[in-house]
Scaffold this active site. Sequence first.
Site, PDB file in Angstrom:
ATOM      1  CB  CYS A   1      -0.947  -0.008   1.187  1.00 26.18           C
ATOM      2  SG  CYS A   1      -2.094  -1.376   1.117  1.00 26.18           S
TER       3      CYS A   1
ATOM      4  CG  HIS B   1      -3.408   3.263   2.166  1.00 29.61           C
ATOM      5  ND1 HIS B   1      -3.671   2.961   0.847  1.00 29.61           N
ATOM      6  CD2 HIS B   1      -3.560   2.113   2.864  1.00 29.61           C
ATOM      7  CE1 HIS B   1      -3.968   1.676   0.766  1.00 29.61           C
ATOM      8  NE2 HIS B   1      -3.920   1.140   1.956  1.00 29.61           N
TER       9      HIS B   1
ATOM     10  CG  ASN C   1      -6.777  -0.918   0.779  1.00 29.31           C
ATOM     11  OD1 ASN C   1      -6.016  -0.430  -0.050  1.00 29.31           O
ATOM     12  ND2 ASN C   1      -6.362  -1.485   1.899  1.00 29.31           N
TER      13      ASN C   1
END
Length: 330
Positions: A116, A255, A285
């Site tokens: 990520c 994020h 996500n």
Amino acid sequence: MPTIKAIIKGVQGALPDYVLTNQELETMVDTNDEWITTRTGIKERRILKEEGKAASDLAAEAVEKLLEKTGTSKEEVEMLIVASVTGDHTFPDTANITCDKVGLSNAFGFDLLAACSGFLFALTTGAQYIESGRLKKVVVVGVDIMSSILDYTDRATCIIFGDGCGAVLLEGSTENGLIDSVLKGDGSGRNFLRREAGGSFKPISQEVIDDRSHYVYQEGRTVFKHAVKGMSTAIQEVLDRNNLTADDIAWVVPHQANIRIIQSVASQLNFPMEKVMVNIEKYGNTTAGTLPLCLWDYEKQLKKGDKIVLTAFGGGFTWGATLLEWAYDS
Ligand code: UT7
């Protein structure tokens, strides 16, 4: 000679058409819209369903539109970095495939894997080539097709991820652009979020298929705690190092893994949520895709000179924060 800074000259997203809603997930695993919405902030996510399509197809779409939008010719691009954990293949790398699909005949490329945090790490890497004067135009892509590695029987994990891509063009400038980055890693966190099989440690076999270790495994609560701490401390460090406070920052780009993580980070650092980019409700996500997709969604609200902090946390563990000054009005 004036110091060369790397600026973001343009941003572009690319998303699959298929929308997987919480309601549809209710028919797949034992979950419900209310739990997903209140525990994560996610309402829907995009899924790449077309047969034969992969990460490079979204990347190619984003890059083509990015070049068109910024008036950049294909020949001018000298390097393309793709941040991803779900590239088309183990090798060859998705960056090279993307260059070929777009027709970037003068560019070399490589993939960068930092889960990520991948886009943040790739952005900093690309900027170094610009700042050193070595290259003039670099494209940085964050793309993940998480649906290709998700276990759609694991309700705690499959509900948060989606597919998506974003790309930015980096160029040199004497005006301010990327200012500073704090990048961190701690490999002792590797077992809390991982795709165990499929690499050299545990090649794909019938046993792997049976024990489902070719899918993403996440110990959600542990990752949650580390994510809040990692992103908060990285932002604080980059602000302190540059003698800035939360008041100096126009936008935080976090994020997008869980709205509660985002809110905790914002509240710990006294950032009002109005300054925090959030699009998790639409895409979930998307791993390396979240940061450029946020910039793309908020691009029209950004003004030249805005100080922006991007932050991410992910598998590895990897995390960090990048401080930059936005270079243009839309
Ligand atoms: O992007 C890279 C980094 N990743 C992250 O930052 C993600 C970090 N973690 C998270 O976002 C959260 O931990 C999750 C969204 C993954 C899970 O949320 P949680 O609030 O931490 O839930 P939990 O795993 O602690 O589970 C709480 C309860 C459990 O039930 P019991 O044991 O209390 O009876 C779970 O079985 O919620 C249950 N549960 C669900 N219920 C309905 C877990 N998933 C679901 C679900 N629907 N989808």
